[in-house]
Design a protein around this motif. Structure first.
Motif, PDB file in Angstrom:
ATOM      1  N   TRP A   1       0.817  -1.208   0.000  1.00  0.00           N
ATOM      2  CA  TRP A   1       0.000   0.000   0.000  1.00  0.00           C
ATOM      3  C   TRP A   1       0.853   1.262   0.000  1.00  0.00           C
ATOM      4  CZ3 TRP A   1      -4.342  -1.295  -1.733  1.00  0.00           C
ATOM      5  CH2 TRP A   1      -4.949  -2.490  -1.356  1.00  0.00           C
ATOM      6  N   TYR A   2       2.045   1.169   0.548  1.00  0.00           N
ATOM      7  CA  TYR A   2       2.953   2.316   0.486  1.00  0.00           C
ATOM      8  C   TYR A   2       3.414   2.559  -0.951  1.00  0.00           C
ATOM      9  CZ  TYR A   2       3.198   2.381   5.575  1.00  0.00           C
ATOM     10  OH  TYR A   2       2.880   2.481   6.911  1.00  0.00           O
ATOM     11  N   GLY A   3       3.606   1.482  -1.676  1.00  0.00           N
ATOM     12  CA  GLY A   3       3.975   1.638  -3.078  1.00  0.00           C
ATOM     13  C   GLY A   3       2.832   2.181  -3.914  1.00  0.00           C
ATOM     14  N   LYS A   4       1.604   1.780  -3.578  1.00  0.00           N
ATOM     15  CA  LYS A   4       0.455   2.264  -4.347  1.00  0.00           C
ATOM     16  C   LYS A   4       0.150   3.735  -4.066  1.00  0.00           C
ATOM     17  CE  LYS A   4      -1.814  -2.211  -4.961  1.00  0.00           C
ATOM     18  NZ  LYS A   4      -3.052  -3.000  -4.779  1.00  0.00           N
ATOM     19  N   VAL A   5       0.535   4.209  -2.881  1.00  0.00           N
ATOM     20  CA  VAL A   5       0.338   5.639  -2.593  1.00  0.00           C
ATOM     21  C   VAL A   5       1.121   6.482  -3.579  1.00  0.00           C
ATOM     22  CG1 VAL A   5       0.833   7.464  -0.927  1.00  0.00           C
ATOM     23  CG2 VAL A   5      -0.223   5.359  -0.166  1.00  0.00           C
ATOM     24  N   ALA A   6       2.363   6.074  -3.866  1.00  0.00           N
ATOM     25  CA  ALA A   6       3.217   6.841  -4.769  1.00  0.00           C
ATOM     26  C   ALA A   6       2.655   6.884  -6.182  1.00  0.00           C
ATOM     27  CB  ALA A   6       4.627   6.246  -4.781  1.00  0.00           C
ATOM     28  N   SER A   7       1.873   5.873  -6.554  1.00  0.00           N
ATOM     29  CA  SER A   7       1.299   5.835  -7.899  1.00  0.00           C
ATOM     30  C   SER A   7      -0.094   6.456  -7.967  1.00  0.00           C
ATOM     31  CB  SER A   7       1.233   4.383  -8.395  1.00  0.00           C
ATOM     32  OG  SER A   7       0.418   3.594  -7.544  1.00  0.00           O
ATOM     33  N   ASN A   8      -0.624   6.879  -6.832  1.00  0.00           N
ATOM     34  CA  ASN A   8      -1.948   7.522  -6.808  1.00  0.00           C
ATOM     35  C   ASN A   8      -1.758   9.019  -7.017  1.00  0.00           C
ATOM     36  OD1 ASN A   8      -4.487   8.638  -6.073  1.00  0.00           O
ATOM     37  ND2 ASN A   8      -4.943   6.824  -4.845  1.00  0.00           N
ATOM     38  N   SER A   9      -1.968   9.473  -8.227  1.00  0.00           N
ATOM     39  CA  SER A   9      -1.690  10.872  -8.580  1.00  0.00           C
ATOM     40  C   SER A   9      -2.595  11.843  -7.835  1.00  0.00           C
ATOM     41  CB  SER A   9      -1.852  11.068 -10.087  1.00  0.00           C
ATOM     42  OG  SER A   9      -3.177  10.733 -10.507  1.00  0.00           O
ATOM     43  N   GLN A  10      -3.839  11.462  -7.569  1.00  0.00           N
ATOM     44  CA  GLN A  10      -4.766  12.363  -6.882  1.00  0.00           C
ATOM     45  C   GLN A  10      -4.330  12.612  -5.440  1.00  0.00           C
ATOM     46  OE1 GLN A  10      -8.613  10.510  -7.336  1.00  0.00           O
ATOM     47  NE2 GLN A  10      -8.944  11.445  -9.337  1.00  0.00           N
ATOM     48  N   LEU A  11      -3.935  11.540  -4.750  1.00  0.00           N
ATOM     49  CA  LEU A  11      -3.478  11.703  -3.371  1.00  0.00           C
ATOM     50  C   LEU A  11      -2.175  12.497  -3.309  1.00  0.00           C
ATOM     51  CD1 LEU A  11      -4.195   8.256  -1.661  1.00  0.00           C
ATOM     52  CD2 LEU A  11      -5.345  10.442  -1.265  1.00  0.00           C
ATOM     53  N   ILE A  12      -1.253  12.208  -4.209  1.00  0.00           N
ATOM     54  CA  ILE A  12       0.021  12.917  -4.221  1.00  0.00           C
ATOM     55  C   ILE A  12      -0.198  14.397  -4.525  1.00  0.00           C
ATOM     56  CG2 ILE A  12       2.241  13.127  -5.387  1.00  0.00           C
ATOM     57  CD1 ILE A  12       2.000  10.756  -3.483  1.00  0.00           C
ATOM     58  N   GLU A  13      -1.099  14.692  -5.455  1.00  0.00           N
ATOM     59  CA  GLU A  13      -1.383  16.090  -5.780  1.00  0.00           C
ATOM     60  C   GLU A  13      -2.007  16.810  -4.587  1.00  0.00           C
ATOM     61  OE1 GLU A  13      -4.049  18.737  -8.952  1.00  0.00           O
ATOM     62  OE2 GLU A  13      -4.137  16.532  -8.960  1.00  0.00           O
ATOM     63  N   ALA A  14      -2.947  16.154  -3.907  1.00  0.00           N
ATOM     64  CA  ALA A  14      -3.578  16.764  -2.737  1.00  0.00           C
ATOM     65  C   ALA A  14      -2.557  16.981  -1.621  1.00  0.00           C
ATOM     66  CB  ALA A  14      -4.722  15.883  -2.248  1.00  0.00           C
ATOM     67  N   LEU A  15      -1.687  15.991  -1.399  1.00  0.00           N
ATOM     68  CA  LEU A  15      -0.648  16.131  -0.379  1.00  0.00           C
ATOM     69  C   LEU A  15       0.311  17.260  -0.725  1.00  0.00           C
ATOM     70  CD1 LEU A  15       0.789  15.111   2.161  1.00  0.00           C
ATOM     71  CD2 LEU A  15       2.003  13.463   0.710  1.00  0.00           C
ATOM     72  N   THR A  16       0.702  17.351  -1.985  1.00  0.00           N
ATOM     73  CA  THR A  16       1.607  18.427  -2.423  1.00  0.00           C
ATOM     74  C   THR A  16       0.973  19.790  -2.219  1.00  0.00           C
ATOM     75  OG1 THR A  16       2.576  16.941  -4.091  1.00  0.00           O
ATOM     76  CG2 THR A  16       2.961  19.301  -4.355  1.00  0.00           C
ATOM     77  N   ASN A  17      -0.307  19.908  -2.560  1.00  0.00           N
ATOM     78  CA  ASN A  17      -1.006  21.176  -2.363  1.00  0.00           C
ATOM     79  C   ASN A  17      -1.063  21.568  -0.888  1.00  0.00           C
ATOM     80  OD1 ASN A  17      -1.475  21.432  -5.107  1.00  0.00           O
ATOM     81  ND2 ASN A  17      -3.512  20.517  -5.013  1.00  0.00           N
ATOM     82  N   SER A  18      -1.329  20.586  -0.022  1.00  0.00           N
ATOM     83  CA  SER A  18      -1.380  20.873   1.415  1.00  0.00           C
ATOM     84  C   SER A  18      -0.026  21.337   1.934  1.00  0.00           C
ATOM     85  CB  SER A  18      -1.839  19.628   2.185  1.00  0.00           C
ATOM     86  OG  SER A  18      -3.185  19.331   1.917  1.00  0.00           O
ATOM     87  N   LEU A  19       1.034  20.665   1.498  1.00  0.00           N
ATOM     88  CA  LEU A  19       2.369  21.054   1.922  1.00  0.00           C
ATOM     89  C   LEU A  19       2.731  22.443   1.414  1.00  0.00           C
ATOM     90  CD1 LEU A  19       4.277  17.680   1.358  1.00  0.00           C
ATOM     91  CD2 LEU A  19       3.577  18.676   3.541  1.00  0.00           C
ATOM     92  N   MET A  20       2.400  22.716   0.164  1.00  0.00           N
ATOM     93  CA  MET A  20       2.726  24.007  -0.429  1.00  0.00           C
ATOM     94  C   MET A  20       1.963  25.140   0.261  1.00  0.00           C
ATOM     95  SD  MET A  20       2.621  25.083  -4.453  1.00  0.00           S
ATOM     96  CE  MET A  20       0.878  24.633  -4.590  1.00  0.00           C
TER      97      MET A  20
END
Length: 265
Positions: free
Chosen positions: A52-71
């Motif tokens: 599931w940790y590997g699948k998180v990296a391939s989930n573009s929607q979650l990564i985009e949301a996380l990046t936006n929150s960090l930014m």
């Protein structure tokens, strides 16, 4: 120690243990579920993996949301820190004109319910013709966390002796040099601590973000939307990573504060 004191201490330990269990058991369960699979609504201890940790990296929607929150969190903390430093230093060394009014404006959005602050900011941005986006979300977060950073910096500045600033000026330093070489080094611990707390508040802010977000989304908004369909195990892995990073930053902040206190003593 008397029998009554022993009973009291034992009860306090029990209450403390129950409190810690209630607070931290959900986090432990989330981390556990990020490694262990579920079969027939039960933990399948034989299904242990990091998939599931590997699948998180391939989930573009979650990564985009996380990046936006960090930014948004980083930008909001930087802007709020700069404003807080300027205002707090002026109130310390300036004529203190309008101090009560300025502090009222700073603390009011933090005291008001978040839904009131969010609606007010939404109306204000619409009136001046600014469309909702991550920029408006960042502005809303700055309004919220400004009180936290300003308060902690003000407390630290109040503990700073005026004689240090006066001595710096008597030795020929201008206002900027006095701030950089005399004042700012003594504000680092307060600035680091307040920035970490403000970033945590910004990272999980939902209500204000709900009214100000546009086409993009942040991690809390993405998780809120997923509540209707249910969470996937990927969320457990992502939350586990966020918890570990948060714990790391909190530890670094505590160590920085401890070193600052030891240096002064």
């Amino acid at each position: 120690m008397t029998l009554l004191e022993r009973i009291t201490v034992t009860l306090l330990w029990i209450v403390g243990g129950i409190t810690f269990a209630v607070l931290y058991a959900p986090a432990v369960i989330v981390i556990l579920l990020s490694f262990i699979g579920i079969k027939d609504r039960k933990l399948d201890w034989s299904d242990y993996s990091l998939q599931w940790y590997g699948k998180v990296a391939s989930n573009s929607q979650l990564i985009e949301a996380l990046t936006n929150s960090l930014m948004v969190g980083v930008c909001a903390v930087v802007i709020a820190s700069a404003i807080s430093l300027g205002l707090a230093y002026y109130m310390k060394t300036g004529a203190r004109r309008g101090q009560s009014y300025v502090e009222f404006v700073i603390f009011l959005p933090f005291v008001l319910p978040a839904i009131i602050t969010g609606i007010s900011l939404l109306i204000a941005f619409r009136q001046i013709g600014i469309d909702r986006s991550l920029i408006t979300v960042t502005a809303g977060h700055v309004v919220l966390i400004l009180a936290v950073i300003y308060r902690m910096i003000s407390i630290r500045l109040d503990a700073l002796e005026d004689s240090q600033i006066e001595a710096s000026r008597d030795l020929g330093a201008n206002g900027w040099e006095t701030f950089v070489y005399v004042v700012f080094p003594q504000l680092r611990s307060a600035l680091v601590t307040s920035s970490l707390l403000a970033f945590a508040l910004s990272f999980d802010e939902t209500l204000v973000t709900f009214f100000l977000v546009g086409g993009e989304t942040t991690l809390p908004m993405r998780l809120w939307a997923m509540m209707r369909t249910g969470f996937t195990p990927e969320i457990n892995a992502l939350v586990s990573v966020v918890l570990c990073v948060t714990f790391l930053f909190a530890t670094l902040g505590a160590m920085s504060l401890r070193k600052s206190i030891e240096r002064k003593s």
